[in-house]
Design a protein around this motif. Structure first.
Motif, short mmCIF file in Angstrom:
data_model
loop_
_atom_site.label_atom_id
_atom_site.label_comp_id
_atom_site.label_asym_id
_atom_site.label_seq_id
_atom_site.Cartn_x
_atom_site.Cartn_y
_atom_site.Cartn_z
N PRO A 40 3.00 -8.20 -1.71
CA PRO A 40 4.69 -8.09 -1.59
C PRO A 40 5.05 -8.17 -2.85
CG PRO A 40 3.96 -9.66 -0.27
CD PRO A 40 2.92 -9.20 -1.56
N GLU A 41 5.97 -6.66 -3.09
CA GLU A 41 6.34 -6.79 -4.63
C GLU A 41 5.69 -5.59 -5.60
OE1 GLU A 41 10.58 -9.59 -4.15
OE2 GLU A 41 9.24 -10.21 -5.90
N LYS A 42 4.25 -5.99 -5.31
CA LYS A 42 3.80 -4.70 -6.11
C LYS A 42 3.27 -3.82 -5.91
CE LYS A 42 1.43 -9.79 -7.87
NZ LYS A 42 0.13 -10.83 -7.68
N GLY A 43 2.14 -2.92 -6.13
CA GLY A 43 2.13 -1.57 -6.29
C GLY A 43 0.36 -1.30 -5.07
N PHE A 44 -0.07 -0.31 -5.31
CA PHE A 44 -0.77 -0.26 -4.66
C PHE A 44 -2.30 -1.15 -5.95
CE2 PHE A 44 -4.18 2.69 -3.01
CZ PHE A 44 -5.26 2.48 -4.50
N GLU A 45 -3.20 -1.44 -4.90
CA GLU A 45 -4.37 -1.71 -5.74
C GLU A 45 -5.39 -1.50 -5.43
OE1 GLU A 45 -4.31 -5.87 -6.49
OE2 GLU A 45 -6.06 -5.74 -8.36
N TRP A 46 -6.11 -0.53 -5.35
CA TRP A 46 -7.87 -0.28 -5.54
C TRP A 46 -8.83 -2.10 -5.58
CZ3 TRP A 46 -12.09 -0.62 -8.41
CH2 TRP A 46 -13.26 -0.05 -7.71
N ILE A 47 -9.20 -2.08 -5.25
CA ILE A 47 -9.86 -3.39 -4.99
C ILE A 47 -11.62 -3.34 -5.20
CG2 ILE A 47 -8.53 -5.18 -4.74
CD1 ILE A 47 -10.11 -5.61 -2.43
N SER A 48 -12.09 -2.39 -4.15
CA SER A 48 -13.56 -1.78 -4.63
C SER A 48 -14.16 -1.24 -3.67
CB SER A 48 -14.12 -3.11 -3.34
OG SER A 48 -15.85 -3.45 -3.51
N GLY A 49 -15.09 -0.08 -4.20
CA GLY A 49 -15.55 1.11 -3.51
C GLY A 49 -17.64 1.24 -3.16
N ILE A 50 -17.89 1.59 -2.36
CA ILE A 50 -19.45 1.59 -1.93
C ILE A 50 -19.62 3.60 -1.93
CG2 ILE A 50 -18.87 1.20 0.49
CD1 ILE A 50 -21.27 -0.64 -0.19
#
Length: 125
Positions: A40-50
């Motif tokens: 909430p009230e924050k933007g998109f955040e990439w956290i992990s990829g494989i």
């Protein structure tokens, strides 16, 4: 293409959850996959990829050492093991399909062509 997340919910700080993403409608083993989140009230955040074969993974600094991404290409399923959860991990979590086989850190949605519907993770006492 369909991506369906499961495994979210309410957990106390310090607890663990395992998210799953069941994929269908494309050749799962040919594409890198990612977990992203939006609080909430924050933007998109990439956290992990494989990567497509699972041999390469990457994490955002905010989750490194606490979260682990994995995949089972035989089951067309992506996973995110989340340990030592913090209140700031509270967000809607999405699995997303990269456009190719390699992981790219990103701050935009443009690297992905399909998303799941999202699942709520709430970390609170």
């Amino acid at each position: 293409v369909q991506l369906v997340e499961s495994g979210g919910g309410l957990v106390q700080p310090g607890g663990s959850l395992r998210l799953s993403c069941a994929a269908s409608g494309f050749t799962f083993s040919s594409y890198a996959m990612s977990w992203v989140r939006q609080a909430p009230e924050k933007g998109f955040e990439w956290i992990s990829g494989i990567s497509s074969g699972g041999g390469s993974t990457d994490y955002a600094d905010s989750v490194k050492g606490r979260f682990a991404i994995s995949r089972d290409n035989a089951k067309n399923t992506l996973y995110l093991q989340m340990n030592s959860l913090k209140p700031e991990d509270t967000a809607v979590y999405y699995c997303a399909k990269y456009r190719g086989p390699y992981v790219l850190r990103t701050t935009t949605r443009g690297e992905f062509d399909f998303w799941g519907q999202g699942i709520q993770v709430t970390v609170s006492s």
